[in-house]
Design an enzyme around this catalytic site. Structure first.
Site, PDB file in Angstrom:
ATOM      1  N   GLY A  11       0.819  -1.202   0.000  1.00  0.00           N
ATOM      2  CA  GLY A  11       0.000   0.000   0.000  1.00  0.00           C
ATOM      3  C   GLY A  11       0.854   1.254   0.000  1.00  0.00           C
ATOM      4  N   ARG A  72       0.852  -5.467  -6.010  1.00  0.00           N
ATOM      5  CA  ARG A  72       1.028  -6.763  -5.361  1.00  0.00           C
ATOM      6  C   ARG A  72       1.613  -7.724  -6.397  1.00  0.00           C
ATOM      7  NH1 ARG A  72       0.000  -5.051  -0.124  1.00  0.00           N
ATOM      8  NH2 ARG A  72      -1.913  -3.796  -0.098  1.00  0.00           N
ATOM      9  N   ASP A 103       4.938  -4.612   6.191  1.00  0.00           N
ATOM     10  CA  ASP A 103       5.464  -5.915   6.593  1.00  0.00           C
ATOM     11  C   ASP A 103       5.512  -6.916   5.449  1.00  0.00           C
ATOM     12  OD1 ASP A 103       2.728  -6.228   6.455  1.00  0.00           O
ATOM     13  OD2 ASP A 103       2.547  -7.360   8.313  1.00  0.00           O
ATOM     14  N   THR A 125       4.234   2.806   5.683  1.00  0.00           N
ATOM     15  CA  THR A 125       2.843   2.353   5.780  1.00  0.00           C
ATOM     16  C   THR A 125       2.105   3.273   6.730  1.00  0.00           C
ATOM     17  OG1 THR A 125       1.385   0.616   6.645  1.00  0.00           O
ATOM     18  CG2 THR A 125       3.613   0.651   7.509  1.00  0.00           C
ATOM     19  N   ASP A 127      -0.229   2.413   8.597  1.00  0.00           N
ATOM     20  CA  ASP A 127      -0.734   1.633   9.725  1.00  0.00           C
ATOM     21  C   ASP A 127       0.127   1.751  10.982  1.00  0.00           C
ATOM     22  OD1 ASP A 127      -2.644   0.784   7.925  1.00  0.00           O
ATOM     23  OD2 ASP A 127      -1.632  -1.110   7.491  1.00  0.00           O
ATOM     24  N   ASP A 129       2.493  -0.175  11.979  1.00  0.00           N
ATOM     25  CA  ASP A 129       2.447  -1.499  12.608  1.00  0.00           C
ATOM     26  C   ASP A 129       3.733  -2.300  12.435  1.00  0.00           C
ATOM     27  OD1 ASP A 129       2.242  -1.899   9.889  1.00  0.00           O
ATOM     28  OD2 ASP A 129       0.582  -3.321  10.001  1.00  0.00           O
ATOM     29  N   ARG A 171      -5.673  -1.651   9.365  1.00  0.00           N
ATOM     30  CA  ARG A 171      -5.644  -3.111   9.267  1.00  0.00           C
ATOM     31  C   ARG A 171      -5.804  -3.716  10.654  1.00  0.00           C
ATOM     32  NH1 ARG A 171      -0.877  -5.982   5.895  1.00  0.00           N
ATOM     33  NH2 ARG A 171       0.256  -4.961   7.578  1.00  0.00           N
TER      34      ARG A 171
END
Length: 319
Positions: A11, A72, A103, A125, A127, A129, A171
């Site tokens: 992303g 992707r 990740d 990202t 996120d 995370d 997410r």
């Protein structure tokens, strides 16, 4: 090392362009040629690799998205796909690779390292995370986008005396929800790292309504569940007029904040330094405002942790 490559994968996040710029200019400053790989790992397999000059990364530091595009790639998950990618890199004499992404992108970098190809990961990202860094590139911008949206929604919630459920991205990580909820004074914040009970949410709404509170804001992280479903349940159990907003991909776009531009510049430049110093299989990150690096495999084996002190604070302040 005379030639390195750079790609963005997974992303997109605001600040990726600033990181690309830093990689290219830092490398050229040290006399190293840089090659940009389009469409992430798919570009490695399809040989969509072009040399980048200083001017190619001019006027991109302030732009969202990624100049190199992203995609992707299922083929890269196979041993044959990864071998083909390395062969294409070797054919061009590219001796090391900087991977900017989340990740999933880091797992690809880990696989390349296992095959003996020097790779460094840069965490990009929204996120936030990725273990091994306090912040990821894009998180601050996404957070400010969400806060701006909540501010606007609160205006109309106040005017119409409504309860609003706002679903945010992240997410399986609740950082965007927690930080935006605390910053905007949300009455309830639902994150995947903490259990929630509908009776507690309903009870808080009723207590607020009884003391004369006319509107409420509830933040739901997408990893918890559907915003529209929560909105419907709250409406059924409280009979309060309820609306829902799913912010969606608006959180990924936009001009990066000053923090994300500086973070991306520092991390991108450090990734080049690591390659030139013979490091591989590492990720760069920021800890206590200091640039650090860590083994990618070690980082991926860890679990991202939410700031639970901040979560408790959000509950204390939302009484």
């Amino acid at each position: 090392m005379k030639k390195i490559g750079v790609l963005t994968s997974g992303g997109d996040s605001p600040g990726m362009n600033a990181a690309i710029r830093a990689v290219v200019r830092k490398a050229i400053y040290h006399g190293v040629e840089v090659y940009g790989v389009k469409y992430g790992y798919a570009g490695l397999i399809n040989n969509e690799i072009d040399k980048l000059e200083i001017g190619d990364v001019g006027d991109i530091i302030h732009k969202g998205g990624t100049k190199l595009y992203t995609a992707r790639c299922e083929e890269f998950k196979t041993p044959e796909g990864r071998q083909k990618a390395i062969e294409n890199l070797n054919a061009l004499g590219i001796q090391g690779l900087v991977v900017i992404g989340g990740d999933g992108s880091f797992r690809g970098a880990e696989k390349l390292t296992e095959l003996g190809y020097p790779t460094i990961g840069v965490p990009g990202t929204i996120d936030n995370d990725i273990p091994g860094t306090d912040y990821t590139i894009g998180f601050d911008t996404a957070l400010n986008t969400v806060i701006d949206a909540i501010d606007k929604i609160r205006d109309t919630a106040t005017s119409h005396e409504r309860t609003y459920v706002i679903e945010v991205m992240g997410r399986n990580a609740g950082d965007i929800a927690l930080w935006s909820g605390l910053a905007d004074g949300a009455e309830t914040i639902l994150i995947p790292e903490e259990e929630h009970h509908m009776e507690d949410i309903v009870g808080r709404l009723r207590r607020g309504h009884e003391r004369g509170k006319k509107h409420s804001i509830i933040i739901v992280a997408e990893g918890v569940g559907s915003g529209p479903e929560f909105s419907q349940r709250i409406k059924e159990e409280t009979n309060l007029e309820t609306r829902v907003t799913v912010l969606g991909h608006i959180q990924r776009g936009g001009s990066p904040t000053a923090y994300d531009r500086v973070l991306a510049s520092r991390l991108g430049a450090n990734a080049v330094e690591l390659l030139l110093n013979g490091e591989q299989g590492c990720m760069v990150g920021i800890r206590n405002n200091k640039v650090v690096h860590k083994n990618i495999s070690e980082a991926l084996s860890e679990t991202h942790e939410i700031d639970r002190d901040m979560y408790r604070l959000s509950q204390e302040l939302s009484i």
